[in-house]
Write a protein that holds these residues in place. Structure first.
Motif, PDB file in Angstrom:
ATOM      1  N   GLU A  28       8.594  67.831   2.531  1.00 40.17           N
ATOM      2  CA  GLU A  28       7.394  68.641   2.721  1.00 40.17           C
ATOM      3  C   GLU A  28       6.918  69.207   1.394  1.00 40.17           C
ATOM      4  O   GLU A  28       7.668  69.840   0.666  1.00 40.17           O
ATOM      5  N   GLY A 164       2.317  71.804   7.068  1.00 38.64           N
ATOM      6  CA  GLY A 164       3.219  71.788   8.223  1.00 38.64           C
ATOM      7  C   GLY A 164       2.906  70.745   9.269  1.00 38.64           C
ATOM      8  O   GLY A 164       3.208  70.954  10.456  1.00 38.64           O
ATOM      9  N   THR A 166       4.242  67.739   9.989  1.00 40.50           N
ATOM     10  CA  THR A 166       5.379  67.180  10.720  1.00 40.50           C
ATOM     11  C   THR A 166       5.951  68.186  11.706  1.00 40.50           C
ATOM     12  O   THR A 166       6.225  67.854  12.866  1.00 40.50           O
ATOM     13  N   THR A 167       6.126  69.430  11.279  1.00 36.29           N
ATOM     14  CA  THR A 167       6.631  70.463  12.180  1.00 36.29           C
ATOM     15  C   THR A 167       5.683  70.673  13.347  1.00 36.29           C
ATOM     16  O   THR A 167       6.105  70.798  14.506  1.00 36.29           O
ATOM     17  N   SER A 170       5.864  67.717  15.710  1.00 33.49           N
ATOM     18  CA  SER A 170       7.137  67.741  16.430  1.00 33.49           C
ATOM     19  C   SER A 170       7.077  68.674  17.631  1.00 33.49           C
ATOM     20  O   SER A 170       7.706  68.408  18.666  1.00 33.49           O
ATOM     21  N   ARG A 171       6.326  69.758  17.504  1.00 30.53           N
ATOM     22  CA  ARG A 171       6.196  70.683  18.633  1.00 30.53           C
ATOM     23  C   ARG A 171       5.143  70.214  19.627  1.00 30.53           C
ATOM     24  O   ARG A 171       5.394  70.147  20.836  1.00 30.53           O
ATOM     25  N   ILE A 201      12.784  65.410   9.330  1.00 30.55           N
ATOM     26  CA  ILE A 201      13.124  66.698   9.934  1.00 30.55           C
ATOM     27  C   ILE A 201      14.239  67.365   9.149  1.00 30.55           C
ATOM     28  O   ILE A 201      15.188  66.710   8.703  1.00 30.55           O
TER      29      ILE A 201
END
Length: 430
Positions: A28, A164, A166-167, A170-171, A201
């Protein structure tokens, strides 16, 4: 009416390297240029071996794994990896198993690293670059994440590294279908092409990056429906805790935020109009201001629940830009020019160092740029007065002089030999 001499201000957004290619985040906030090391063979290769539904993606007997990326098939040649690494690599890429009858357009070769997750990340970079190169000039490609609902409607989240993505994906993809966390491809009619790559991750125990498959993270599969762009969201992640909110985003601001995230932008036909056309088609772009991914779920759910937004029209048809005359003040070459809302001008041009840049001009600047067709400074002043009127202090020349200097400094117009009124410094603005 002509306003302050600063009218005609220019915002410049420098894009990526000459090819406009995006680089996959290895971690990141970190972008790594691996082009000199990438082993990519663009060639006609045999059609991929088909795998039955419900089976995990596996390497074929000749250690090949074919994956889908942006509507093309890319072959991973794993012949140099040990069996255990082949198995783990196949699992990481299980979300992108090739479903195409077409032959792969490129083959990439892993470069084994000390840590296996680094090998997978390296392969992701290679696959991404190969897919982007294969689709250059064909579709609009954005460095972005995306999720879809059961009807195939896609919300795209564009943002620079560190926002953010990817985060967030992912959610969100635990409730909606995972489309990508890296690159979104959009065709001329708004169809979306998925790229379900592994996600990078952070392992909470070791605080190290691991490459996880979508299924391994519990992310949802694509719907059994064609994917179509439903909303365009620009990410704005706050440094401190702040309530998550969605708000309409001005089209010029959206262009300034999204254009630097596009791959091979200059190779599209009418690139600026391509971006704005898609923004218009979904009823305008949105800005998502947030800190924590969890706080965005309800907002995104509402975007999907709302009916399609009414298409808007920010732009007007453009007059073809002909080559400016050899003498006087003239425009420099641009790749695309677009007027927005009648009073702002967006230019895409290649600069002297071969970078591609977006310039957003307002105030008196657009009138001067269009008028710069081999004219004198006095003719530029006249063009500005025709469009904006005489300023309150009566000194139109002073306001125009500042704007012309700014346009020349940005390389958008230039004074060519023989311009009427050239002074001792080689340029006189009246």
């Amino acid at each position: 009416m002509l306003q302050h001499p600063n009218d005609g201000r220019i915002r410049q957004v420098v894009l990526t390297r000459p090819s406009d290619v995006r680089f996959t985040p290895i971690a990141e906030g970190i972008l790594e240029d691996t082009r000199p090391l990438v082993s990519v063979r663009l060639s006609a290769v045999p059609a991929p071996e088909r795998h039955g539904e419900g089976h995990m993606t596996t390497f074929t007997g000749d250690h090949h794994l074919d994956v889908d990326a942006l509507g093309v098939s890319i072959r991973i040649d794993g012949s140099g990896l040990p069996p255990l690494d082949l198995e783990q690599l196949a699992e990481a890429w299980s979300g992108a198993r090739s479903s195409s009858e077409l032959a792969p357009v490129a083959t990439v070769t892993p470069r084994p690293r000390f840590h296996f997750d680094d090998t997978v990340a390296d392969i992701t970079t290679q696959v991404t670059l190969a897919a982007l190169a294969a689709r250059r000039g064909e579709i609009w490609m954005v460095h972005a994440g995306a999720v879809a609902d059961e009807h195939g409607r896609v919300v795209m989240f564009s943002g620079r590294s560190g926002m953010g993505k990817t985060t967030l994906m992912s959610r969100l993809a635990r409730e909606f279908a995972y489309v990508t966390d890296e690159s979104v491809g959009v065709d001329a009619r708004g169809g979306v092409l998925a790229y379900r790559k592994p996600l990078s991750i952070i392992d909470d125990a070791a605080r190290a990056k691991r490459q996880a498959s979508p299924a391994g993270l519990g992310l949802r599969e694509l719907p059994d429906a064609p994917l179509r762009l439903h909303a365009i969201v620009v990410l704005d992640r706050a440094e401190i805790d702040t309530p998550a909110r969605l708000e309409p985003l001005d089209v010029a601001d959206a262009l300034g935020a999204i254009a630097p995230q596009c791959s091979y932008l200059s190779e599209l036909d009418a690139p600026l109009r391509t971006i704005v056309g898609h923004i218009e088609g979904v009823g305008g772009a949105l800005r998502l201001r947030y800190r924590e991914a969890e706080d965005t779920v309800a907002l995104v759910r509402a975007v999907f629940a709302a009916p399609p937004r009414t298409p808007l029209a920010f732009t007007a048809p453009q007059t073809p830009i002909r080559e400016a005359a050899a003498r006087g003040f003239g425009r420099t070459p641009v790749l695309d020019a677009l007027s927005i809302d009648g009073d702002r001008l967006v230019l895409l041009r290649r600069s002297a160092d071969d970078e591609t840049a977006v310039h957003i001009i307002d105030g008196v600047g657009p009138a001067l740029w269009w008028a710069a067709d081999g004219v004198s400074f006095d003719e530029l002043v006249a063009a500005a007065v025709r469009r904006h009127g005489i300023p309150a202090d009566g000194d139109a020349a002073s306001a125009v002089r500042s704007a012309v200097e700014a346009l020349c400094a940005a390389g958008l117009i230039e004074e060519r030999p023989g311009a009427e009124g050239a002074g001792e410094s080689g340029r006189r603005f009246g």
